[in-house]
Design an enzyme around this catalytic site. Structure first.
Site, PDB file in Angstrom:
ATOM      1  N   LYS A 141       0.834  -1.208   0.000  1.00 33.91           N
ATOM      2  CA  LYS A 141       0.000   0.000   0.000  1.00 33.91           C
ATOM      3  C   LYS A 141       0.867   1.256   0.000  1.00 33.91           C
ATOM      4  O   LYS A 141       0.598   2.213  -0.741  1.00 33.91           O
ATOM      5  CB  LYS A 141      -0.899   0.013   1.239  1.00 33.91           C
ATOM      6  N   ASN A 142       1.918   1.258   0.817  1.00 30.72           N
ATOM      7  CA  ASN A 142       2.735   2.459   0.949  1.00 30.72           C
ATOM      8  C   ASN A 142       3.593   2.736  -0.276  1.00 30.72           C
ATOM      9  O   ASN A 142       4.162   3.824  -0.401  1.00 30.72           O
ATOM     10  CB  ASN A 142       3.612   2.360   2.201  1.00 30.72           C
ATOM     11  N   CYS A 176      -4.643   8.315  10.369  1.00 27.45           N
ATOM     12  CA  CYS A 176      -4.524   7.750  11.713  1.00 27.45           C
ATOM     13  C   CYS A 176      -3.975   8.780  12.693  1.00 27.45           C
ATOM     14  O   CYS A 176      -3.050   9.526  12.356  1.00 27.45           O
ATOM     15  CB  CYS A 176      -3.585   6.547  11.707  1.00 27.45           C
ATOM     16  N   ARG A 224       2.761  14.342  12.029  1.00 21.80           N
ATOM     17  CA  ARG A 224       3.468  14.021  10.791  1.00 21.80           C
ATOM     18  C   ARG A 224       3.461  15.291   9.969  1.00 21.80           C
ATOM     19  O   ARG A 224       2.592  15.511   9.133  1.00 21.80           O
ATOM     20  CB  ARG A 224       2.784  12.856  10.070  1.00 21.80           C
ATOM     21  N   ASP A 242       6.080   0.891  11.779  1.00 13.79           N
ATOM     22  CA  ASP A 242       4.843   0.213  11.403  1.00 13.79           C
ATOM     23  C   ASP A 242       4.805  -1.245  11.873  1.00 13.79           C
ATOM     24  O   ASP A 242       3.782  -1.911  11.722  1.00 13.79           O
ATOM     25  CB  ASP A 242       4.634   0.258   9.886  1.00 13.79           C
ATOM     26  N   ARG A 271      -7.838  -0.439   5.783  1.00 13.29           N
ATOM     27  CA  ARG A 271      -6.983   0.532   5.105  1.00 13.29           C
ATOM     28  C   ARG A 271      -5.642  -0.086   4.720  1.00 13.29           C
ATOM     29  O   ARG A 271      -4.986   0.426   3.805  1.00 13.29           O
ATOM     30  CB  ARG A 271      -6.746   1.758   5.994  1.00 13.29           C
TER      31      ARG A 271
END
Length: 429
Positions: A22-23, A124, A129, A314, A406
């Site tokens: 996903k990233n 999230c 960030r 993560d 997600r």
């Protein structure tokens, strides 16, 4: 609202297909805005964030279509992104608020269109960030930026120009945004203290296939010589290293033996090193990675999260769940996000012995976890509850699992196929 019910105690055995990252997929999708020609991406995961980015790109005028005739395309894993007719440069709040990665359209829009109006992002709630790192770097490339009414208004009507950007702290999204913007800037751009994650290497390789001139790929110094235009390309998204690590922990925490198909050890070297000290065996095969618990049980080890190639933030919540059942004590220090221990109270509800002291958590392991009703607070916290539930006695019910959707594709199906007693249920409330 959906919940996930787990009845723990089953060692997991079997094969789990690792999805595309996903990233990596999200910035790759945003990269289509840099070209008038189509970008074809394959190995895309089925995730809520991918749908959100697709909707955002459609809002900007990108023609998003699925290529069912391509290998794997029948599963919706191959997208053709055609930004030839893109004219809208406004990324609205209703879409951007759902996902922080939406801000990645800022650099490409500004580089190609000379203007962009992008809502400040959501996502999230795991800590600060700062988008200001993106904005200051774009200003160094000649952009004029104002913040008004919750939006980023950016202009570079004469085009961006090359510059020397040194990030004061490692930022993955900032590196991606500036890398994409610099491909169409006049002259050379140097990005210092660039993030080195595999997802950035994947993006750089795709941009190179589109005609970008990028040097230093995989290092902390990227040199980009801007070109007049980028052309279309085809690119395959790399395997998801966080999904790989998560299911490796699932094998370890249950005492199982799982083949993680179509992934690579080089993507998770730091995770393999740490889990090896815990008592987890990895065997790289032509099909992927085989993961099992070494005879002798699990042992607590200390850990500090760090930017790549260090241990990824993560994976911190998943590792903490594992440490609750390992023998001895461990100290986990979070250096990336200041608010990423929100899963601790939920793990305590299951019997975990965890004390938080500032940015460190002391875990006293060898606990007998018990099933409980728990609530997910963010994407990785939610999967840590699932992992703990797999090892716990009795029934665990995880609510707010939209976070899971997600970042994890068909999680309960993949685990169930390996023997987990897990199902998705509709919340009666």
């Amino acid at each position: 609202m959906d919940q996930i019910r787990i009845r723990g105690g089953n060692p997991l055995r079997g094969t789990i297909q690792i999805s595309g990252a996903k990233n990596a997929a999200l910035p790759l999708m945003a990269a289509c805005l840099l070209s008038e020609e189509p970008l074809v991406l394959s190995n895309l995961p089925h995730l809520a964030d991918i749908a959100t980015m697709s909707n955002l790109l459609s809002e900007l005028g990108v023609n998003v279509s699925m290529n069912g005739a391509a290998p794997g395309g029948h599963g919706g894993r191959v997208f053709k992104l055609d930004a030839a007719e893109t004219s809208d440069t406004i990324a609205p709040y209703d879409l951007v608020r759902k996902m922080r990665a939406s801000v990645l359209v800022l650099g490409p829009l500004l580089a190609r269109q000379g203007r962009a109006r992008v809502s400040l992002p959501g996502g999230c709630a795991i800590g600060t960030r700062p988008v200001d790192l993106h904005l200051k770097a774009l200003e160094q490339l000649g952009a004029t930026i104002e913040l008004s009414e919750g939006y980023i208004d950016a202009r570079a009507e004469s085009g961006l120009r090359g510059g020397h950007v040194v990030f004061p702290m490692v930022t993955v999204g900032g590196t991606e945004n500036i890398l994409m913007a610099a491909t169409l800037a006049r002259g050379e751009t140097v990005i210092g203290n660039a993030a080195r994650e595999p997802e950035i290497t994947d993006l750089a390789n795709c941009l190179t296939a589109m005609g970008a001139d990028i040097r230093g790929i995989g290092t902390d110094t990227l040199k980009i010589h801007g070109v007049d235009r980028l052309h279309g390309a085809s690119h395959t998204v790399l395997p998801d290293r966080i999904e790989t690590g998560t299911y490796a922990v699932a094998a370890a925490i249950t005492g199982g033996d799982i083949l993680l198909k179509d992934t690579r050890a080089d993507l998770i070297e730091a995770v393999i090193d740490v889990l090896g000290r815990v008592g987890v065996a990895f065997d790289e095969t032509p099909a992927g990675l085989r993961v099992s618990r070494i005879n002798g049980g699990l042992h607590g080890v200390d850990l500090m999260t760090e930017p790549y190639p260090g241990f990824p933030t993560d994976m911190q919540a998943q590792f903490m769940a594992l440490m609750t059942v390992a023998s001895g004590a461990s100290m986990i220090t979070e250096t990336i996000f200041e608010n990423r221990f929100m899963h601790v109270p939920e793990l305590r509800r299951m019997g975990a012995d965890i004390n938080v002291q500032g940015r460190s958590a002391i875990v006293r392991g060898n606990q007998k976890l018990s099933g409980a009703q728990v609530m997910a607070t963010d994407l990785r916290a939610s999967v840590s509850m699932v992992l703990a539930g797999l090892a716990a006695r009795g029934e665990t019910l995880v609510s707010r699992v939209y976070h899971l959707d997600r970042g994890y594709e068909r999680l309960e199906e993949k685990l169930s196929a390996c023997g987990a007693d897990i199902e998705r249920v509709r919340d009666a409330g």
